[in-house]
Motif scaffolding. Structure first.
Motif, mmCIF file in Angstrom:
data_model
loop_
_atom_site.group_PDB
_atom_site.id
_atom_site.type_symbol
_atom_site.label_atom_id
_atom_site.label_comp_id
_atom_site.label_asym_id
_atom_site.label_seq_id
_atom_site.Cartn_x
_atom_site.Cartn_y
_atom_site.Cartn_z
ATOM 1 N N THR A 74 16.493 39.354 38.303
ATOM 2 C CA THR A 74 17.526 40.271 37.838
ATOM 3 C C THR A 74 18.445 40.688 38.984
ATOM 4 O OG1 THR A 74 16.051 41.125 36.115
ATOM 5 C CG2 THR A 74 17.949 42.489 36.711
ATOM 6 N N ALA A 75 17.853 40.947 40.154
ATOM 7 C CA ALA A 75 18.657 41.332 41.316
ATOM 8 C C ALA A 75 19.637 40.228 41.695
ATOM 9 C CB ALA A 75 17.741 41.656 42.497
ATOM 10 N N ARG A 76 19.170 38.981 41.660
ATOM 11 C CA ARG A 76 20.064 37.861 41.996
ATOM 12 C C ARG A 76 21.206 37.752 40.991
ATOM 13 N NH1 ARG A 76 15.131 35.382 43.557
ATOM 14 N NH2 ARG A 76 14.867 34.485 41.464
ATOM 15 N N GLU A 77 20.868 37.912 39.712
ATOM 16 C CA GLU A 77 21.897 37.807 38.672
ATOM 17 C C GLU A 77 22.912 38.934 38.800
ATOM 18 O OE1 GLU A 77 24.062 36.487 35.403
ATOM 19 O OE2 GLU A 77 22.547 35.494 36.646
ATOM 20 N N LEU A 78 22.435 40.164 39.017
ATOM 21 C CA LEU A 78 23.343 41.293 39.174
ATOM 22 C C LEU A 78 24.218 41.133 40.416
ATOM 23 C CD1 LEU A 78 21.014 44.292 38.196
ATOM 24 C CD2 LEU A 78 22.980 43.420 36.920
ATOM 25 N N ALA A 79 23.629 40.600 41.491
ATOM 26 C CA ALA A 79 24.413 40.370 42.705
ATOM 27 C C ALA A 79 25.542 39.382 42.444
ATOM 28 C CB ALA A 79 23.509 39.853 43.821
ATOM 29 N N THR A 80 25.233 38.324 41.703
ATOM 30 C CA THR A 80 26.251 37.329 41.365
ATOM 31 C C THR A 80 27.371 37.955 40.540
ATOM 32 O OG1 THR A 80 24.626 35.539 41.395
ATOM 33 C CG2 THR A 80 26.676 35.130 40.208
ATOM 34 N N LEU A 81 26.995 38.763 39.561
ATOM 35 C CA LEU A 81 27.996 39.417 38.719
ATOM 36 C C LEU A 81 28.859 40.390 39.523
ATOM 37 C CD1 LEU A 81 25.820 40.088 35.528
ATOM 38 C CD2 LEU A 81 27.673 38.414 35.772
ATOM 39 N N CYS A 82 28.224 41.128 40.432
ATOM 40 C CA CYS A 82 28.975 42.055 41.273
ATOM 41 C C CYS A 82 29.990 41.323 42.149
ATOM 42 C CB CYS A 82 28.023 42.879 42.145
ATOM 43 S SG CYS A 82 27.130 44.173 41.252
ATOM 44 N N VAL A 83 29.570 40.200 42.713
ATOM 45 C CA VAL A 83 30.475 39.407 43.552
ATOM 46 C C VAL A 83 31.652 38.906 42.725
ATOM 47 C CG1 VAL A 83 30.702 37.264 44.854
ATOM 48 C CG2 VAL A 83 28.728 38.749 45.238
ATOM 49 N N ARG A 84 31.377 38.416 41.526
ATOM 50 C CA ARG A 84 32.447 37.913 40.656
ATOM 51 C C ARG A 84 33.402 39.034 40.264
ATOM 52 N NH1 ARG A 84 29.650 34.729 35.881
ATOM 53 N NH2 ARG A 84 31.840 34.610 35.217
ATOM 54 N N LEU A 85 32.843 40.209 39.941
ATOM 55 C CA LEU A 85 33.688 41.342 39.589
ATOM 56 C C LEU A 85 34.544 41.767 40.771
ATOM 57 C CD1 LEU A 85 34.570 43.644 37.729
ATOM 58 C CD2 LEU A 85 32.548 44.933 38.484
ATOM 59 N N HIS A 86 33.924 41.834 41.951
ATOM 60 C CA HIS A 86 34.662 42.231 43.152
ATOM 61 C C HIS A 86 35.830 41.276 43.403
ATOM 62 C CE1 HIS A 86 35.004 44.214 47.121
ATOM 63 N NE2 HIS A 86 35.404 43.019 47.519
ATOM 64 N N ALA A 87 35.558 39.972 43.298
ATOM 65 C CA ALA A 87 36.612 38.976 43.530
ATOM 66 C C ALA A 87 37.729 39.116 42.497
ATOM 67 C CB ALA A 87 36.008 37.569 43.483
ATOM 68 N N ALA A 88 37.350 39.329 41.241
ATOM 69 C CA ALA A 88 38.353 39.470 40.180
ATOM 70 C C ALA A 88 39.210 40.715 40.398
ATOM 71 C CB ALA A 88 37.670 39.529 38.818
ATOM 72 N N LEU A 89 38.575 41.815 40.820
ATOM 73 C CA LEU A 89 39.319 43.048 41.066
ATOM 74 C C LEU A 89 40.287 42.899 42.240
ATOM 75 C CD1 LEU A 89 36.486 45.692 40.547
ATOM 76 C CD2 LEU A 89 38.476 45.305 39.073
ATOM 77 N N VAL A 90 39.864 42.195 43.288
ATOM 78 C CA VAL A 90 40.752 41.972 44.432
ATOM 79 C C VAL A 90 41.948 41.128 44.006
ATOM 80 C CG1 VAL A 90 40.969 40.853 46.686
ATOM 81 C CG2 VAL A 90 38.951 42.243 46.178
ATOM 82 N N ARG A 91 41.673 40.052 43.253
ATOM 83 C CA ARG A 91 42.789 39.212 42.785
ATOM 84 C C ARG A 91 43.726 40.002 41.885
ATOM 85 N NH1 ARG A 91 38.658 35.150 42.397
ATOM 86 N NH2 ARG A 91 38.358 35.691 40.201
ATOM 87 N N SER A 92 43.148 40.833 41.024
ATOM 88 C CA SER A 92 43.971 41.643 40.125
ATOM 89 C C SER A 92 44.841 42.615 40.913
ATOM 90 C CB SER A 92 43.066 42.399 39.142
ATOM 91 O OG SER A 92 43.824 43.250 38.312
ATOM 92 N N ALA A 93 44.234 43.265 41.917
ATOM 93 C CA ALA A 93 44.995 44.222 42.733
ATOM 94 C C ALA A 93 46.118 43.533 43.484
ATOM 95 C CB ALA A 93 44.057 44.931 43.705
ATOM 96 N N LEU A 94 45.875 42.370 44.001
ATOM 97 C CA LEU A 94 46.924 41.635 44.710
ATOM 98 C C LEU A 94 48.029 41.231 43.748
ATOM 99 C CD1 LEU A 94 44.749 39.391 47.048
ATOM 100 C CD2 LEU A 94 46.252 41.257 47.738
ATOM 101 N N GLY A 95 47.657 40.858 42.543
ATOM 102 C CA GLY A 95 48.645 40.505 41.534
ATOM 103 C C GLY A 95 49.521 41.688 41.162
ATOM 104 N N LEU A 96 48.923 42.878 41.070
ATOM 105 C CA LEU A 96 49.683 44.073 40.731
ATOM 106 C C LEU A 96 50.682 44.398 41.839
ATOM 107 C CD1 LEU A 96 46.889 46.370 39.262
ATOM 108 C CD2 LEU A 96 48.807 45.373 38.011
ATOM 109 N N ARG A 97 50.268 44.218 43.085
ATOM 110 C CA ARG A 97 51.152 44.566 44.200
ATOM 111 C C ARG A 97 52.293 43.566 44.353
ATOM 112 N NH1 ARG A 97 46.282 46.204 46.830
ATOM 113 N NH2 ARG A 97 46.065 44.206 47.886
ATOM 114 N N SER A 98 52.028 42.329 43.933
ATOM 115 C CA SER A 98 53.062 41.298 44.101
ATOM 116 C C SER A 98 54.028 41.230 42.944
ATOM 117 C CB SER A 98 52.387 39.930 44.288
ATOM 118 O OG SER A 98 51.652 39.582 43.117
ATOM 119 N N SER A 99 53.750 41.985 41.831
ATOM 120 C CA SER A 99 54.621 41.909 40.655
ATOM 121 C C SER A 99 55.789 42.875 40.777
ATOM 122 C CB SER A 99 53.798 42.224 39.406
ATOM 123 O OG SER A 99 53.266 43.528 39.485
#
Length: 262
Positions: A237-262
């Motif tokens: 469960t810890a490994r799965e949650l870690a993977t999900l957290c990493v994916r969420l973090h990456a998606a949020l960073v990409r989203s934030a960069l997209g907002l700043r560049s628009s």
């Protein structure tokens, strides 16, 4: 069996069809099929170390041949799969160019065979098990010594000391480093080539620690359970949650960069 730079497998076999010269961007695309984390700065670093010598156009642009891309793939493969220092990889390439056979030591052989550490870990005989422990994939060592980490990340002792002072990389009590520390070191080195210093990465570390705390809250009750199967489930469960957290973090960073560049 060592795959030589002239072999036609993996990333090396796909590059520079018919020997045409290609740009560094094309090289990056080809190499990322096998090495997703490779960056342009990494390619330039390997060039600066003399591992590859691309041609230059009159305007100064790099142009890579099929042989250049094969050499890069070989270097990256030796670093990833065997944590070999660049000096050793360079010697291998020179030997292969002379038509000599290159034999790699098994990960289970003594640490000195791979030049992974400066010397025996305190309290352990030379050639002991610390660097012979293998990871779950590709037979790579789960532990490397200080020299192995420096070679894998392509950095100096001074840089590693600075990372340690900021808590970005930490050694085990015996002085060795785990596979995750190697990954962190490589990423910190790559970020550094874009001007991001360790002090800039404290916020990233703090965010990671907060995310780890959230995961720990979920799995802590399972880890304390008497049933071994429940405890094993906690690790999964810890490994799965870690993977999900990493994916969420990456998606949020990409989203934030997209907002700043628009």
């Amino acid at each position: 069996m060592v795959r030589t730079p002239s072999g036609g497998t993996g990333a090396s076999g796909a590059a520079g069809a018919e020997g045409r010269l290609v740009s560094i961007g094309t090289v990056l695309t080809v190499l990322r099929e096998e090495f997703p984390e490779v960056t342009i700065s990494k390619i330039r670093f390997l060039e600066s170390e003399g591992l590859v010598e691309p041609r230059r156009t009159p305007s100064g642009y790099r142009k890579f041949s099929t042989r250049d891309v094969e050499r890069l793939a070989y270097v990256l493969r030796m670093q990833r799969d065997h944590y070999l220092p660049l000096k050793v990889i360079r010697e291998q390439l020179e030997a292969l160019a002379r038509g000599e056979e290159v034999r790699l030591p098994s990960p289970a052989q003594p640490r000195e065979a791979l030049d992974l550490v400066d010397g025996p870990v305190a309290g352990e005989p030379a050639g002991g098990p610390q660097d012979a422990v293998t990871g779950p994939e590709r037979g790579t060592p789960a532990r490397v010594g200080r020299a192995g980490l420096l070679a894998a990340a392509g950095v100096t002792e001074a840089e590693l000391l600075e990372w340690e002072s900021y808590g970005l990389v930490a050694a085990h009590p015996d002085g060795s480093f785990g596979a995750e520390a190697v990954t962190v070191a490589r990423l910190v080195a790559d970020l550094g080539r874009y001007g991001l210093e360790p002090r800039h990465l404290r916020a990233v570390k703090a965010a990671a620690e907060r995310e780890a705390g959230l995961v720990e809250q979920v799995v802590a009750p399972l880890r304390r359970h008497r049933n071994p199967q429940t405890r094993a489930h906690a690790e999964a469960t810890a490994r799965e949650l870690a993977t999900l957290c990493v994916r969420l973090h990456a998606a949020l960073v990409r989203s934030a960069l997209g907002l700043r560049s628009s």
